[in-house]
Motif scaffolding. Structure first.
Motif, PDB file in Angstrom:
ATOM      1  N   ASP A 198     -13.482  -7.980  17.104  1.00  0.00           N
ATOM      2  CA  ASP A 198     -13.261  -7.916  18.549  1.00  0.00           C
ATOM      3  C   ASP A 198     -12.931  -9.279  19.137  1.00  0.00           C
ATOM      4  O   ASP A 198     -12.262  -9.365  20.178  1.00  0.00           O
ATOM      5  CB  ASP A 198     -14.495  -7.342  19.251  1.00  0.00           C
ATOM      6  CG  ASP A 198     -14.717  -5.867  18.936  1.00  0.00           C
ATOM      7  OD1 ASP A 198     -13.760  -5.215  18.467  1.00  0.00           O
ATOM      8  OD2 ASP A 198     -15.840  -5.382  19.141  1.00  0.00           O
ATOM      9  N   SER A 199     -13.382 -10.347  18.483  1.00  0.00           N
ATOM     10  CA  SER A 199     -13.083 -11.699  18.969  1.00  0.00           C
ATOM     11  C   SER A 199     -11.764 -12.231  18.431  1.00  0.00           C
ATOM     12  O   SER A 199     -11.336 -13.328  18.807  1.00  0.00           O
ATOM     13  CB  SER A 199     -14.215 -12.650  18.569  1.00  0.00           C
ATOM     14  OG  SER A 199     -15.436 -12.262  19.169  1.00  0.00           O
ATOM     15  N   ARG A 200     -11.131 -11.486  17.553  1.00  0.00           N
ATOM     16  CA  ARG A 200      -9.846 -11.868  16.962  1.00  0.00           C
ATOM     17  C   ARG A 200      -9.917 -13.254  16.321  1.00  0.00           C
ATOM     18  O   ARG A 200      -9.123 -14.150  16.601  1.00  0.00           O
ATOM     19  CB  ARG A 200      -8.728 -11.807  18.005  1.00  0.00           C
ATOM     20  CG  ARG A 200      -8.571 -10.484  18.730  1.00  0.00           C
ATOM     21  CD  ARG A 200      -8.131  -9.359  17.801  1.00  0.00           C
ATOM     22  NE  ARG A 200      -6.769  -9.525  17.331  1.00  0.00           N
ATOM     23  CZ  ARG A 200      -5.700  -8.938  17.897  1.00  0.00           C
ATOM     24  NH1 ARG A 200      -5.871  -8.114  18.927  1.00  0.00           N
ATOM     25  NH2 ARG A 200      -4.488  -9.138  17.416  1.00  0.00           N
ATOM     26  N   ASP A 201     -10.892 -13.415  15.426  1.00  0.00           N
ATOM     27  CA  ASP A 201     -11.042 -14.680  14.713  1.00  0.00           C
ATOM     28  C   ASP A 201      -9.769 -15.009  13.942  1.00  0.00           C
ATOM     29  O   ASP A 201      -9.087 -14.129  13.405  1.00  0.00           O
ATOM     30  CB  ASP A 201     -12.225 -14.625  13.751  1.00  0.00           C
ATOM     31  CG  ASP A 201     -13.565 -14.609  14.473  1.00  0.00           C
ATOM     32  OD1 ASP A 201     -13.570 -14.755  15.715  1.00  0.00           O
ATOM     33  OD2 ASP A 201     -14.597 -14.453  13.794  1.00  0.00           O
ATOM     34  N   PHE A 202      -9.477 -16.300  13.852  1.00  0.00           N
ATOM     35  CA  PHE A 202      -8.195 -16.790  13.346  1.00  0.00           C
ATOM     36  C   PHE A 202      -8.032 -16.606  11.847  1.00  0.00           C
ATOM     37  O   PHE A 202      -6.970 -16.205  11.363  1.00  0.00           O
ATOM     38  CB  PHE A 202      -8.068 -18.266  13.719  1.00  0.00           C
ATOM     39  CG  PHE A 202      -6.833 -18.956  13.226  1.00  0.00           C
ATOM     40  CD1 PHE A 202      -5.576 -18.359  13.326  1.00  0.00           C
ATOM     41  CD2 PHE A 202      -6.899 -20.234  12.693  1.00  0.00           C
ATOM     42  CE1 PHE A 202      -4.425 -19.004  12.896  1.00  0.00           C
ATOM     43  CE2 PHE A 202      -5.767 -20.890  12.258  1.00  0.00           C
ATOM     44  CZ  PHE A 202      -4.534 -20.272  12.354  1.00  0.00           C
ATOM     45  N   LEU A 203      -9.077 -16.909  11.070  1.00  0.00           N
ATOM     46  CA  LEU A 203      -8.945 -16.937   9.621  1.00  0.00           C
ATOM     47  C   LEU A 203     -10.244 -16.503   8.970  1.00  0.00           C
ATOM     48  O   LEU A 203     -11.329 -16.789   9.487  1.00  0.00           O
ATOM     49  CB  LEU A 203      -8.575 -18.353   9.153  1.00  0.00           C
ATOM     50  CG  LEU A 203      -8.469 -18.593   7.639  1.00  0.00           C
ATOM     51  CD1 LEU A 203      -7.248 -19.453   7.317  1.00  0.00           C
ATOM     52  CD2 LEU A 203      -9.723 -19.274   7.089  1.00  0.00           C
ATOM     53  N   VAL A 204     -10.132 -15.807   7.842  1.00  0.00           N
ATOM     54  CA  VAL A 204     -11.301 -15.432   7.043  1.00  0.00           C
ATOM     55  C   VAL A 204     -11.230 -16.168   5.709  1.00  0.00           C
ATOM     56  O   VAL A 204     -10.185 -16.196   5.050  1.00  0.00           O
ATOM     57  CB  VAL A 204     -11.359 -13.913   6.800  1.00  0.00           C
ATOM     58  CG1 VAL A 204     -12.538 -13.577   5.888  1.00  0.00           C
ATOM     59  CG2 VAL A 204     -11.491 -13.165   8.116  1.00  0.00           C
TER      60      VAL A 204
END
Length: 323
Positions: free
Chosen positions: A261-267
């Protein structure tokens, strides 16, 4: 050339800002020391490379894919894991116009293609980073140093607070520094750091104590060399280096773990080779990224392809572009 291609060409040109950034992907195209890889390892590599190519192409960045074969630096041992320091130095020579170099481990996935490095980090660097490690200090490093012979900048928790003096940007996980995704800047300061980091005398004295190799070495240097602290800045982990559940600790902790939901940039699938499924995790986040970023036309086409496959028994195994 369509308008998207025109924009991408502009970003890569001397007039655009894309040439300032180089992505360095630590790959393993020859299979390591024994030159052996299984199907899952090949799938991870192909997909990870494709992911970085798509992102670099969109924003006009250079992409340097390097073969992380172990190098026998001394006659009695291999310095596996340390070669990234040599690789960064080589990239700085190869791309003389670049300012920032972004190291990425192979087991990473860029989730949001629409985030440029400029808008996500560098256009307003001071608002994103923290330089006082006490903001989050899992290593319990005493900061700032208080020795009276040090200058005022070295004894300041924030350094000089000038973004132009930031030369390395990284995040910390639950155990300390994490080098799966970090940035270094071309500078005299960085040249000095790379020389010290790779110093064979220090390595010979300490390498048996450093389980995580160059990562532990950087922690040691940060703790014991005040001049290094003043050039280091930290980003909250999820800004450039989110973990999947199971990495760092069990369960989900908003400090470390990816939030859709926070649309994190990279995993960063850090440690997935130790009891987890690296390919399964990468496939999962690839599909999440595609779903989050596809256009209405791509959604329609995906639905049509799925229907076609269900009818005729055909499945497309290639990565699908999210751009």
């Amino acid at each position: 050339m369509d308008w998207i291609g025109t924009i991408e060409a502009y970003r890569r040109s001397p007039l655009g800002s894309g040439r300032k950034f180089v992505i360095i992907l630590g790959s393993n195209v020859e299979g390591g020391v024994m030159e052996l890889k299984g199907a899952a390892e090949w799938a991870i590599e192909r997909n990870s490379v494709w992911n970085k190519e798509e992102y670099a192409k969109r924003w006009g960045y250079e992409l340097e894919i390097v073969n992380m074969l172990a190098k026998k630096r001394y006659s009695h041992e291999w310095r596996e894991g340390w070669e990234r320091i040599d690789v960064i130095r080589d990239a700085m020579h190869k791309y003389p116009h670049a300012e920032w170099f972004w190291w990425l481990d192979l087991n990473t996935w860029i989730m949001e293609y629409s985030y440029s490095l400029q808008s996500h980090i560098f256009n307003n660097l001071n608002s994103h980073v923290y330089r006082d490690i006490n903001v989050y200090n899992p290593l319990n490093i005493t900061h700032p140093p208080t020795e009276p012979y040090l200058d005022a900048v070295s004894r300041s928790a924030e350094g000089d607070a000038d973004p132009s003096s930031i030369h390395i940007i990284l995040s910390q996980d639950c155990g300390g520094f994490n080098l799966g995704s970090f940035f270094v800047r071309r500078s005299v300061w960085t040249d000095r750091l790379l020389d010290t980091w790779w110093d064979p005398v220090m390595y010979e004295q300490k390498h048996l104590d450093w389980e995580h190799k160059e990562q532990d070495s950087l922690e040691y240097l940060y703790e014991n060399q005040p001049w290094i602290r003043s050039g280091v800045a930290f980003l909250p982990q999820r800004h450039i280096n989110s973990f999947p559940p199971g990495a760092c600790e069990e369960g989900v902790n908003p400090k470390y773990h990816y939030e859709e939901d926070s649309r994190d940039f990279l995993v960063n699938m850090a440690g997935c080779q130790h009891g987890r499924n690296c390919w399964g995790e990468m496939f999962r986040y690839r599909e999440i990224s595609n779903q989050l970023n596809r256009s209405w036309w791509q959604g329609f086409r995906r639905g049509f392809d799925t229907l076609w496959g269900n009818i005729f028994g055909e499945q497309d195994q290639k990565p699908r572009s999210a751009v």
